[in-house]
Motif scaffolding. Structure first.
Motif, PDB file in Angstrom:
ATOM      1  N   LEU A 226     -26.449 -20.480 -54.713  1.00 22.23           N
ATOM      2  CA  LEU A 226     -27.515 -20.066 -53.798  1.00 22.23           C
ATOM      3  C   LEU A 226     -28.614 -21.115 -53.707  1.00 22.23           C
ATOM      4  CD1 LEU A 226     -27.861 -16.313 -54.845  1.00 22.23           C
ATOM      5  CD2 LEU A 226     -26.616 -17.247 -52.886  1.00 22.23           C
ATOM      6  N   ARG A 227     -28.740 -21.946 -54.739  1.00 18.97           N
ATOM      7  CA  ARG A 227     -29.772 -22.981 -54.754  1.00 18.97           C
ATOM      8  C   ARG A 227     -29.250 -24.343 -54.327  1.00 18.97           C
ATOM      9  NH1 ARG A 227     -34.259 -21.252 -53.994  1.00 18.97           N
ATOM     10  NH2 ARG A 227     -35.234 -23.048 -54.979  1.00 18.97           N
ATOM     11  N   HIS A 228     -27.962 -24.584 -54.557  1.00 13.68           N
ATOM     12  CA  HIS A 228     -27.351 -25.873 -54.217  1.00 13.68           C
ATOM     13  C   HIS A 228     -26.022 -25.595 -53.513  1.00 13.68           C
ATOM     14  CE1 HIS A 228     -30.339 -27.806 -56.795  1.00 13.68           C
ATOM     15  NE2 HIS A 228     -30.032 -26.911 -57.718  1.00 13.68           N
ATOM     16  N   PRO A 229     -26.071 -25.228 -52.231  1.00 19.61           N
ATOM     17  CA  PRO A 229     -24.859 -24.772 -51.540  1.00 19.61           C
ATOM     18  C   PRO A 229     -23.793 -25.841 -51.333  1.00 19.61           C
ATOM     19  CG  PRO A 229     -26.715 -24.933 -50.011  1.00 19.61           C
ATOM     20  CD  PRO A 229     -27.272 -25.119 -51.388  1.00 19.61           C
ATOM     21  N   GLU A 230     -24.061 -27.055 -51.745  1.00 23.77           N
ATOM     22  CA  GLU A 230     -23.024 -28.088 -51.697  1.00 23.77           C
ATOM     23  C   GLU A 230     -22.087 -27.983 -52.901  1.00 23.77           C
ATOM     24  OE1 GLU A 230     -26.706 -30.104 -53.547  1.00 23.77           O
ATOM     25  OE2 GLU A 230     -26.244 -28.517 -52.100  1.00 23.77           O
ATOM     26  N   TYR A 231     -22.489 -27.203 -53.927  1.00 26.36           N
ATOM     27  CA  TYR A 231     -21.667 -27.010 -55.119  1.00 26.36           C
ATOM     28  C   TYR A 231     -21.257 -25.545 -55.235  1.00 26.36           C
ATOM     29  CZ  TYR A 231     -23.787 -31.487 -56.350  1.00 26.36           C
ATOM     30  OH  TYR A 231     -24.220 -32.789 -56.335  1.00 26.36           O
ATOM     31  N   LYS A 232     -20.148 -25.297 -55.939  1.00 24.17           N
ATOM     32  CA  LYS A 232     -19.695 -23.922 -56.112  1.00 24.17           C
ATOM     33  C   LYS A 232     -20.629 -23.162 -57.048  1.00 24.17           C
ATOM     34  CE  LYS A 232     -16.507 -24.623 -60.015  1.00 24.17           C
ATOM     35  NZ  LYS A 232     -15.117 -24.452 -60.493  1.00 24.17           N
ATOM     36  N   MET A 233     -20.688 -21.850 -56.886  1.00 25.43           N
ATOM     37  CA  MET A 233     -21.447 -21.004 -57.803  1.00 25.43           C
ATOM     38  C   MET A 233     -20.826 -21.126 -59.192  1.00 25.43           C
ATOM     39  SD  MET A 233     -22.400 -16.922 -57.457  1.00 25.43           S
ATOM     40  CE  MET A 233     -23.422 -17.180 -56.001  1.00 25.43           C
ATOM     41  N   SER A 234     -21.668 -21.338 -60.204  1.00 26.13           N
ATOM     42  CA  SER A 234     -21.139 -21.643 -61.529  1.00 26.13           C
ATOM     43  C   SER A 234     -22.082 -21.151 -62.618  1.00 26.13           C
ATOM     44  CB  SER A 234     -20.933 -23.162 -61.674  1.00 26.13           C
ATOM     45  OG  SER A 234     -20.587 -23.507 -62.990  1.00 26.13           O
ATOM     46  N   LYS A 235     -21.492 -20.797 -63.755  1.00 24.46           N
ATOM     47  CA  LYS A 235     -22.294 -20.403 -64.916  1.00 24.46           C
ATOM     48  C   LYS A 235     -23.029 -21.593 -65.510  1.00 24.46           C
ATOM     49  CE  LYS A 235     -19.030 -16.751 -66.025  1.00 24.46           C
ATOM     50  NZ  LYS A 235     -17.920 -16.351 -66.879  1.00 24.46           N
ATOM     51  N   SER A 236     -22.545 -22.792 -65.224  1.00 23.17           N
ATOM     52  CA  SER A 236     -23.184 -23.998 -65.757  1.00 23.17           C
ATOM     53  C   SER A 236     -24.327 -24.481 -64.875  1.00 23.17           C
ATOM     54  CB  SER A 236     -22.145 -25.112 -65.918  1.00 23.17           C
ATOM     55  OG  SER A 236     -21.566 -25.439 -64.661  1.00 23.17           O
ATOM     56  N   ASP A 237     -24.605 -23.768 -63.790  1.00 28.53           N
ATOM     57  CA  ASP A 237     -25.727 -24.131 -62.921  1.00 28.53           C
ATOM     58  C   ASP A 237     -27.014 -24.128 -63.737  1.00 28.53           C
ATOM     59  OD1 ASP A 237     -27.736 -24.295 -60.923  1.00 28.53           O
ATOM     60  OD2 ASP A 237     -26.408 -23.351 -59.463  1.00 28.53           O
ATOM     61  N   LYS A 238     -27.782 -25.209 -63.638  1.00 32.30           N
ATOM     62  CA  LYS A 238     -29.020 -25.322 -64.418  1.00 32.30           C
ATOM     63  C   LYS A 238     -30.012 -24.222 -64.070  1.00 32.30           C
ATOM     64  CE  LYS A 238     -28.621 -30.311 -65.073  1.00 32.30           C
ATOM     65  NZ  LYS A 238     -29.233 -31.646 -64.816  1.00 32.30           N
ATOM     66  N   SER A 239     -29.960 -23.739 -62.842  1.00 31.65           N
ATOM     67  CA  SER A 239     -30.874 -22.678 -62.420  1.00 31.65           C
ATOM     68  C   SER A 239     -30.118 -21.353 -62.321  1.00 31.65           C
ATOM     69  CB  SER A 239     -31.498 -23.004 -61.060  1.00 31.65           C
ATOM     70  OG  SER A 239     -32.221 -21.894 -60.565  1.00 31.65           O
ATOM     71  N   PRO A 240     -30.509 -20.326 -63.105  1.00 32.24           N
ATOM     72  CA  PRO A 240     -29.846 -19.024 -62.981  1.00 32.24           C
ATOM     73  C   PRO A 240     -30.064 -18.379 -61.619  1.00 32.24           C
ATOM     74  CG  PRO A 240     -31.802 -18.861 -64.381  1.00 32.24           C
ATOM     75  CD  PRO A 240     -31.578 -20.325 -64.114  1.00 32.24           C
ATOM     76  N   LYS A 241     -31.022 -18.901 -60.849  1.00 34.88           N
ATOM     77  CA  LYS A 241     -31.269 -18.381 -59.504  1.00 34.88           C
ATOM     78  C   LYS A 241     -30.155 -18.776 -58.533  1.00 34.88           C
ATOM     79  CE  LYS A 241     -36.292 -18.565 -60.144  1.00 34.88           C
ATOM     80  NZ  LYS A 241     -37.557 -19.206 -59.712  1.00 34.88           N
ATOM     81  N   GLY A 242     -29.300 -19.691 -58.961  1.00 38.78           N
ATOM     82  CA  GLY A 242     -28.216 -20.137 -58.098  1.00 38.78           C
ATOM     83  C   GLY A 242     -27.001 -19.233 -58.122  1.00 38.78           C
ATOM     84  N   ARG A 243     -26.963 -18.279 -59.048  1.00 39.19           N
ATOM     85  CA  ARG A 243     -25.795 -17.398 -59.145  1.00 39.19           C
ATOM     86  C   ARG A 243     -26.249 -15.946 -59.298  1.00 39.19           C
ATOM     87  NH1 ARG A 243     -26.362 -19.471 -64.383  1.00 39.19           N
ATOM     88  NH2 ARG A 243     -26.551 -17.840 -65.961  1.00 39.19           N
ATOM     89  N   ILE A 244     -25.370 -15.049 -58.939  1.00 39.42           N
ATOM     90  CA  ILE A 244     -25.586 -13.618 -59.134  1.00 39.42           C
ATOM     91  C   ILE A 244     -24.545 -13.139 -60.129  1.00 39.42           C
ATOM     92  CG2 ILE A 244     -25.468 -11.343 -58.050  1.00 39.42           C
ATOM     93  CD1 ILE A 244     -26.435 -12.672 -55.454  1.00 39.42           C
ATOM     94  N   ASP A 245     -24.988 -12.674 -61.295  1.00 33.01           N
ATOM     95  CA  ASP A 245     -24.073 -12.142 -62.297  1.00 33.01           C
ATOM     96  C   ASP A 245     -23.780 -10.676 -62.009  1.00 33.01           C
ATOM     97  OD1 ASP A 245     -23.945 -14.551 -63.708  1.00 33.01           O
ATOM     98  OD2 ASP A 245     -25.734 -14.077 -64.876  1.00 33.01           O
ATOM     99  N   LEU A 246     -22.628 -10.214 -62.475  1.00 32.01           N
ATOM    100  CA  LEU A 246     -22.229  -8.834 -62.195  1.00 32.01           C
ATOM    101  C   LEU A 246     -23.110  -7.809 -62.897  1.00 32.01           C
ATOM    102  CD1 LEU A 246     -18.314  -8.954 -62.139  1.00 32.01           C
ATOM    103  CD2 LEU A 246     -19.942  -9.246 -60.269  1.00 32.01           C
TER     104      LEU A 246
END
Length: 366
Positions: A226-246
């Motif tokens: 969600l923060r860096h749409p050029e990369y896939k959503m990932s748990k290793s994303d430095k910003s937790p705002k970039g992914r939505i956990d279940l």
């Protein structure tokens, strides 16, 4: 269906798959691949216990797993904890992550009465077959695989032998159950090519045991950060705002989607090259509802991007909220999760041992 009857039925179907494959020697992968009738399809897939899955995992992989168990009768899903330890793990955290993953899979709709769900390390034949396949795999072949080349570029860490050879274990996971169809992501395509090569190589060197598996690709577009749409959503994303956990709260889901990177054009449109952020939101919408991106753009053409984000947040919340509630409920009873794994281990071990009896005989073991 009683566990013993179910195990016997799966075993008969697995043997039938092998018997109907034929024993002709062939020279190309295309000639090795078969048209497999639905009743003979044997599906296998695995997922690493790396904590709570995120929305991309769910929409891209787990929802596909749920659909497959409604389509086919022979389904094996594994929590692949042996793969997880190719990088350093805290033992207590790994154990907790295993339970979290099992709870998430059950909460998302994996049904132990329709699929065999088991823990990789509890079926010892995985590592036995891995060693045998490793003995017909060359260093040069492994060195070409993308994950190893990517990890070995990092000079600050020394990659383990396990990381180097894990594609062989991955092949063993698949071939052990004489699998015919493998749901995987694009990033694993070259590893499945190794699996195909090893199946053909073993069959030609020793005798026919394995079928050459086919890839089942998800029809869902890859969900991006969600923060860096050029990369896939990932748990290793430095910003937790970039992914939505279940397990994210409704408030967190709304906030993350509201802050998702888009652009300065107000109206929504589907343009992956020029509007990756908005396109990613539409992909999430399509994966949740089953609508096409074109239909979504047509239906909500009057909304601004901000208004569309609010709409999408409600859609994602309606999808995730019941899953989150089931995850938390399941995690409150780990004895139930353990019993699911024990049941799966019992079934998987019988099928795995049946395969290994043939492998040991053909290799020359007593």
């Amino acid at each position: 269906m009683a566990l013993r009857q179910r195990t016997a039925l799966l075993l008969r179907r697995t043997r039938l798959c092998a018997e109907t494959a034929g024993y002709r020697r062939m020279t190309t992968k295309r000639r090795h691949r078969e048209v497999v009738p639905d009743e003979e399809v044997q599906v296998f897939s695995g997922i690493q216990p790396t904590g709570i899955p995120h929305l991309g995992n769910y929409l891209g992989v787990i929802k596909m797993w749920v659909r497959l168990q409604e389509q086919y009768h022979n389904i094996m899903y594994s929590v692949v904890d042996l793969h997880a330890i190719t990088v350093r793990q805290d033992p207590s955290e790994l154990r907790e992550n295993i339970f979290k993953m099992v709870a998430c899979l059950l909460a998302c709709g994996i049904d132990p009465e329709k699929s065999v769900l088991f823990l990789q390390s509890q079926v010892r034949q995985h590592t036995e077959l891995c060693w045998i396949l490793g003995c017909i795999t060359t260093n040069a072949r492994l060195g070409l695989l993308p994950q190893w080349k990517e990890k070995s570029k990092d000079n600050t860490k020394t990659p383990s032998v396990g990381l180097y050879t894990y594609p062989v274990l991955q092949a063993a996971d698949i071939l052990l159950y004489k699998s015919t169809h493998i749901p995987i992501g694009e990033d694993q395509k070259q590893h499945l090519a190794l699996c195909e090569d090893l199946a053909i190589s073993f069959n030609n060197k020793f005798g026919k045991v394995f079928r050459v598996p086919q890839i089942l690709y998800s029809e869902t577009a890859r969900i991006k950060s969600l923060r860096h749409p050029e990369y896939k959503m990932s748990k290793s994303d430095k910003s937790p705002k970039g992914r939505i956990d279940l397990t994210d709260s409704n408030e967190d889901i709304s906030a993350k989607i509201k802050m998702a990177v888009t652009d300065f054009t107000s109206q929504i449109s589907y343009d992956r090259a020029n509007r990756p952020g908005v396109t990613n939101l539409i992909d999430i919408h399509a994966a949740c509802t089953g609508e096409t991106p074109e239909k979504i753009c047509e239906t909500y053409s009057s909304l601004t991007t901000a208004e569309y984000k609010a709409l999408l947040a409600d859609i994602v919340i309606s999808e995730i909220q019941p899953i989150r509630e089931r995850i938390l409920w399941l995690l409150s009873d780990k004895s139930h999760l353990q019993s699911v794994l024990n049941q799966g281990q019992e079934v998987a071990s019988v099928i795995a041992e049946d395969t290994m009896k043939d492998v040991r005989r053909l290799v020359g073991f007593i």
